[in-house]
Design a protein around this motif. Structure first.
Motif, PDB file in Angstrom:
ATOM      1  N   VAL A 273      -5.115  41.269   5.316  1.00  0.00           N
ATOM      2  CA  VAL A 273      -4.699  41.291   6.233  1.00  0.00           C
ATOM      3  C   VAL A 273      -3.219  40.736   5.863  1.00  0.00           C
ATOM      4  O   VAL A 273      -3.312  39.818   4.543  1.00  0.00           O
ATOM      5  CB  VAL A 273      -4.729  39.895   7.335  1.00  0.00           C
ATOM      6  N   ALA A 274      -2.555  40.700   6.006  1.00  0.00           N
ATOM      7  CA  ALA A 274      -1.206  40.461   6.108  1.00  0.00           C
ATOM      8  C   ALA A 274      -0.665  39.186   7.183  1.00  0.00           C
ATOM      9  O   ALA A 274      -0.430  40.023   8.343  1.00  0.00           O
ATOM     10  CB  ALA A 274       0.358  40.757   5.950  1.00  0.00           C
ATOM     11  N   VAL A 275      -0.251  38.114   6.838  1.00  0.00           N
ATOM     12  CA  VAL A 275       0.127  37.110   7.759  1.00  0.00           C
ATOM     13  C   VAL A 275       1.769  36.055   7.379  1.00  0.00           C
ATOM     14  O   VAL A 275       2.005  36.052   6.554  1.00  0.00           O
ATOM     15  CB  VAL A 275      -0.573  36.048   8.163  1.00  0.00           C
ATOM     16  N   PHE A 276       2.949  36.630   8.052  1.00  0.00           N
ATOM     17  CA  PHE A 276       3.999  36.133   7.745  1.00  0.00           C
ATOM     18  C   PHE A 276       5.134  36.102   8.600  1.00  0.00           C
ATOM     19  O   PHE A 276       5.348  36.799   9.803  1.00  0.00           O
ATOM     20  CB  PHE A 276       5.124  37.250   6.512  1.00  0.00           C
ATOM     21  N   SER A 277       6.526  35.791   8.413  1.00  0.00           N
ATOM     22  CA  SER A 277       6.861  35.335   9.805  1.00  0.00           C
ATOM     23  C   SER A 277       8.915  35.962   8.505  1.00  0.00           C
ATOM     24  O   SER A 277       8.594  34.987   7.355  1.00  0.00           O
ATOM     25  CB  SER A 277       7.167  34.081   9.737  1.00  0.00           C
ATOM     26  N   PRO A 278       8.890  36.852   8.612  1.00  0.00           N
ATOM     27  CA  PRO A 278      10.706  37.046   7.726  1.00  0.00           C
ATOM     28  C   PRO A 278      11.703  36.517   8.458  1.00  0.00           C
ATOM     29  O   PRO A 278      11.657  36.144   9.652  1.00  0.00           O
ATOM     30  CB  PRO A 278      10.542  39.065   7.926  1.00  0.00           C
ATOM     31  N   PRO A 279      12.850  36.423   7.637  1.00  0.00           N
ATOM     32  CA  PRO A 279      13.934  35.832   7.942  1.00  0.00           C
ATOM     33  C   PRO A 279      14.344  36.597   9.975  1.00  0.00           C
ATOM     34  O   PRO A 279      13.746  37.998   9.468  1.00  0.00           O
ATOM     35  CB  PRO A 279      15.270  36.206   7.317  1.00  0.00           C
ATOM     36  N   TYR A 280      14.972  35.824  10.425  1.00  0.00           N
ATOM     37  CA  TYR A 280      15.034  36.623  12.142  1.00  0.00           C
ATOM     38  C   TYR A 280      16.794  37.097  12.107  1.00  0.00           C
ATOM     39  O   TYR A 280      17.702  37.211  10.889  1.00  0.00           O
ATOM     40  CB  TYR A 280      15.170  35.706  12.910  1.00  0.00           C
ATOM     41  N   PRO A 281      16.415  38.148  12.648  1.00  0.00           N
ATOM     42  CA  PRO A 281      18.157  39.018  12.740  1.00  0.00           C
ATOM     43  C   PRO A 281      19.329  38.060  12.902  1.00  0.00           C
ATOM     44  O   PRO A 281      20.007  38.250  13.934  1.00  0.00           O
ATOM     45  CB  PRO A 281      18.007  40.372  13.156  1.00  0.00           C
ATOM     46  N   ASN A 282      18.927  36.634  12.778  1.00  0.00           N
ATOM     47  CA  ASN A 282      20.799  36.127  13.449  1.00  0.00           C
ATOM     48  C   ASN A 282      21.808  35.612  12.586  1.00  0.00           C
ATOM     49  O   ASN A 282      21.908  34.154  12.800  1.00  0.00           O
ATOM     50  CB  ASN A 282      19.383  34.570  13.668  1.00  0.00           C
ATOM     51  N   SER A 283      21.993  35.967  11.058  1.00  0.00           N
ATOM     52  CA  SER A 283      22.510  35.677  10.815  1.00  0.00           C
ATOM     53  C   SER A 283      22.689  34.524   9.495  1.00  0.00           C
ATOM     54  O   SER A 283      23.609  33.702   9.355  1.00  0.00           O
ATOM     55  CB  SER A 283      24.127  35.950  10.709  1.00  0.00           C
ATOM     56  N   PHE A 284      21.421  33.809  10.137  1.00  0.00           N
ATOM     57  CA  PHE A 284      21.337  32.420   8.439  1.00  0.00           C
ATOM     58  C   PHE A 284      20.618  32.882   7.335  1.00  0.00           C
ATOM     59  O   PHE A 284      20.010  33.790   6.327  1.00  0.00           O
ATOM     60  CB  PHE A 284      20.457  31.683   8.948  1.00  0.00           C
ATOM     61  N   ASP A 285      21.502  32.820   6.094  1.00  0.00           N
ATOM     62  CA  ASP A 285      22.120  33.089   4.965  1.00  0.00           C
ATOM     63  C   ASP A 285      20.998  31.711   4.806  1.00  0.00           C
ATOM     64  O   ASP A 285      21.491  30.901   4.144  1.00  0.00           O
ATOM     65  CB  ASP A 285      23.117  32.996   4.274  1.00  0.00           C
ATOM     66  N   TYR A 286      19.708  31.859   3.939  1.00  0.00           N
ATOM     67  CA  TYR A 286      19.293  31.180   3.284  1.00  0.00           C
ATOM     68  C   TYR A 286      19.091  30.903   1.877  1.00  0.00           C
ATOM     69  O   TYR A 286      18.755  29.890   1.762  1.00  0.00           O
ATOM     70  CB  TYR A 286      17.302  31.272   3.592  1.00  0.00           C
ATOM     71  N   THR A 287      20.275  31.433   1.090  1.00  0.00           N
ATOM     72  CA  THR A 287      20.420  31.094  -0.133  1.00  0.00           C
ATOM     73  C   THR A 287      21.776  30.119   0.365  1.00  0.00           C
ATOM     74  O   THR A 287      21.935  28.990  -0.307  1.00  0.00           O
ATOM     75  CB  THR A 287      21.527  32.143  -0.979  1.00  0.00           C
ATOM     76  N   ASP A 288      22.701  29.853   1.585  1.00  0.00           N
ATOM     77  CA  ASP A 288      23.080  28.630   1.632  1.00  0.00           C
ATOM     78  C   ASP A 288      22.089  27.640   1.829  1.00  0.00           C
ATOM     79  O   ASP A 288      22.618  26.562   1.884  1.00  0.00           O
ATOM     80  CB  ASP A 288      24.582  29.367   2.655  1.00  0.00           C
ATOM     81  N   VAL A 289      21.291  27.477   3.001  1.00  0.00           N
ATOM     82  CA  VAL A 289      20.789  26.808   3.663  1.00  0.00           C
ATOM     83  C   VAL A 289      19.354  26.153   2.455  1.00  0.00           C
ATOM     84  O   VAL A 289      20.203  24.776   2.324  1.00  0.00           O
ATOM     85  CB  VAL A 289      19.650  27.176   4.447  1.00  0.00           C
ATOM     86  N   TYR A 290      19.691  26.239   0.800  1.00  0.00           N
ATOM     87  CA  TYR A 290      19.126  25.830   0.346  1.00  0.00           C
ATOM     88  C   TYR A 290      19.755  25.855  -1.297  1.00  0.00           C
ATOM     89  O   TYR A 290      19.518  25.448  -2.172  1.00  0.00           O
ATOM     90  CB  TYR A 290      17.710  26.359  -0.072  1.00  0.00           C
ATOM     91  N   LYS A 311      21.866  39.065  -3.229  1.00  0.00           N
ATOM     92  CA  LYS A 311      21.577  40.215  -2.871  1.00  0.00           C
ATOM     93  C   LYS A 311      21.075  40.647  -2.783  1.00  0.00           C
ATOM     94  O   LYS A 311      19.789  41.398  -2.548  1.00  0.00           O
ATOM     95  CB  LYS A 311      22.395  40.799  -4.148  1.00  0.00           C
ATOM     96  N   GLY A 312      19.359  39.988  -3.550  1.00  0.00           N
ATOM     97  CA  GLY A 312      17.617  40.459  -3.143  1.00  0.00           C
ATOM     98  C   GLY A 312      17.140  39.693  -2.052  1.00  0.00           C
ATOM     99  O   GLY A 312      16.146  39.687  -2.048  1.00  0.00           O
ATOM    100  N   THR A 313      18.147  38.742  -1.055  1.00  0.00           N
ATOM    101  CA  THR A 313      17.308  38.566   0.169  1.00  0.00           C
ATOM    102  C   THR A 313      17.261  40.005   1.080  1.00  0.00           C
ATOM    103  O   THR A 313      18.417  40.909   1.269  1.00  0.00           O
ATOM    104  CB  THR A 313      17.776  37.727   0.612  1.00  0.00           C
TER     105      THR A 313
END
Length: 443
Positions: A273-290, A311-313
């Motif tokens: 099984v695959a269980v996951f939550s991808p980034p949402y299409p909400n324009s949050f850049d998680y490289t900036d968040v962290y 670029k790998g995100t």
């Protein structure tokens, strides 16, 4: 809206017992979730704020271990191996470890990859405690600890730019000295220390963090080096308590793959099984968040490192100029959304949003291409995902994703709203967006 998997915690424990063969392991799960706040939404980590291991780092974007346990128990077949292409804080992997299941997690952010691995790899509590106390008691600041790394934002250390800075000079030097000294440690212990140090950075800084990056606090001043050490002491004490309490857990078959899930999934041969939550299409850049953790803990050493990571995100934001690619995901609903966004381009806060939305579903299509090979017929991909809205155009992610992956042989067999989400202030801030749990079955 109610939770899609709105089971009581006692039922979650009973569900867990179905998944494990030994009563001792079922007891571990019950003990682990003892501090879970049942009123918290299963789609977020709110209820797990005091749960061992989960409390090591506040990760707002995570779903709860209760969600993972209930999902796995709901499947019509026995699960032995789980894959999570977006490992995040490691909730899927940690839940699998407690249940005695094998897991593979993929995470592009190196700090978060360390967070996952720190939870999975046993470390001697007594040995870690002794080593930490020795480090702090003998900590000496060197000249190198006072310097900014080449390419590091100049605002990270006092005096900063135009009077704005993230860390007071003594706090900055102390953080860098701890990171430098930890490099002499055993790899597993050094990883855990970096994670715990990362967990106290924001609280001891002059900024707050949200999905759009960091914002300077309106009042108060950044904490001193003594405050930082006190916070770190508390984090270390909590980690040592968790490690001691669950010292009997076997290491198990857990892999953490570091890199872009669109490519790294090629290294996964099979899963139940695959269980996951991808980034949402909400324009949050998680490289900036962290950004703070990545720079201060030594994961980034140059602007090139930062650009390569970004670029790998997933292409879920417009903070990067994405390379144009041919459309692979086809959906009538997606075509209408992109057309509507293009027609309102002048109203959008960024002109590249229509293209970003198309890229986003192409990236999800790539993930499901891999899952078609990894999952057997009749097995499932369970996705927690949320809608977005731009200039009044609603992006119905559940409908679009279902249409996109149908040609790959995935049927949407179950869909439900996990909770409602507030739209951004530019759209009135009302709770008019949905967060979904989507269950896809491979033909």
């Amino acid at each position: 809206m109610t939770d899609f998997w709105a089971t009581e915690l006692t039922q979650t424990v009973r569900n867990s017992e179905k998944l494990v063969q030994r009563r001792t392991r079922a007891k571990d799960v019950a003990d682990w979730l003892e501090e879970y706040a049942d009123e918290g939404p299963t789609s977020s980590n709110q209820g797990a704020a005091k749960v061992p291991f989960q409390r090591w780092f506040h990760f707002k974007e995570a779903f709860s271990p209760k969600f993972v346990a209930d999902v796995l128990a709901s499947l019509p077949y026995r699960v032995n191996r789980c894959v999570d292409p977006f490992g995040g804080s490691g909730t899927t992997a940690m839940t699998c470890r407690m249940l005695g299941l094998k897991s593979t997690s993929i995470e592009v952010n190196p700090f978060l990859a360390d967070l996952i691995e720190a939870k999975l790899v046993p470390v001697s509590a007594a040995g870690f405690c002794r080593r930490y106390e020795r480090l702090i008691s003998t900590l000496v600041i060197n000249d190198i600890d006072t310097r900014l790394v080449s390419g590091m934002p100049p605002t990270l250390c006092e005096p900063g730019v135009a009077g704005r800075f993230v860390f007071a000079s003594d706090g900055y030097r102390t953080i860098r000295a701890i990171v430098r000294r930890s490099k002499r440690w055993d790899a597993d212990e050094a990883r855990l220390l970096r994670v715990l140090l990362g967990s106290v950075l924001v609280a001891n800084s002059n900024v707050t963090i949200n999905g759009k990056g960091r914002r300077y606090r309106r009042s108060g001043s950044p904490k001193s080096a003594a405050d930082l050490i006190a916070s770190l002491d508390y984090a270390v004490d909590a980690a040592i308590a968790d490690l001691s309490r669950f010292a009997g857990l076997p290491k198990g078959g857990h892999r953490v793959l570091r890199g872009d899930s669109r490519r790294m999934l090629s290294r996964v041969s099979e899963a139940d099984v695959a269980v996951f939550s991808p980034p949402y299409p909400n324009s949050f850049d998680y490289t900036d968040v962290y950004n703070l953790e990545l720079w201060m803990l030594g994961y980034l050493g140059s602007p090139a490192d930062n650009a390569a990571l970004r670029k790998g995100t997933f292409r879920s934001h417009v903070q990067t100029k994405w390379q144009q690619t041919s459309q692979r995901a086809t959906s009538a609903t997606l075509a209408k959304v992109v057309t509507a966004l293009s027609q309102r381009r002048g109203e959008l806060w960024n002109r590249n949003i229509p293209e970003m939305v198309g890229f986003y579903f192409d990236d999800l299509y790539t993930i499901f291409e891999h899952l078609r090979r990894i999952l057997q017929s009749g097995h499932h991909a369970v996705v927690a995902i949320g809608d977005s809205q731009y200039a009044g155009v609603h992006i119905d992610v559940a409908r679009i994703l279902g249409e996109c992956v149908a040609p790959l042989g995935f049927a949407l067999v179950k869909s439900g709203a996990i909770r409602s989400m507030r739209a951004s202030s530019q759209h009135g801030g009302k709770f008019d967006l949905s967060e979904h749990c989507l269950v896809f079955e491979r033909a």
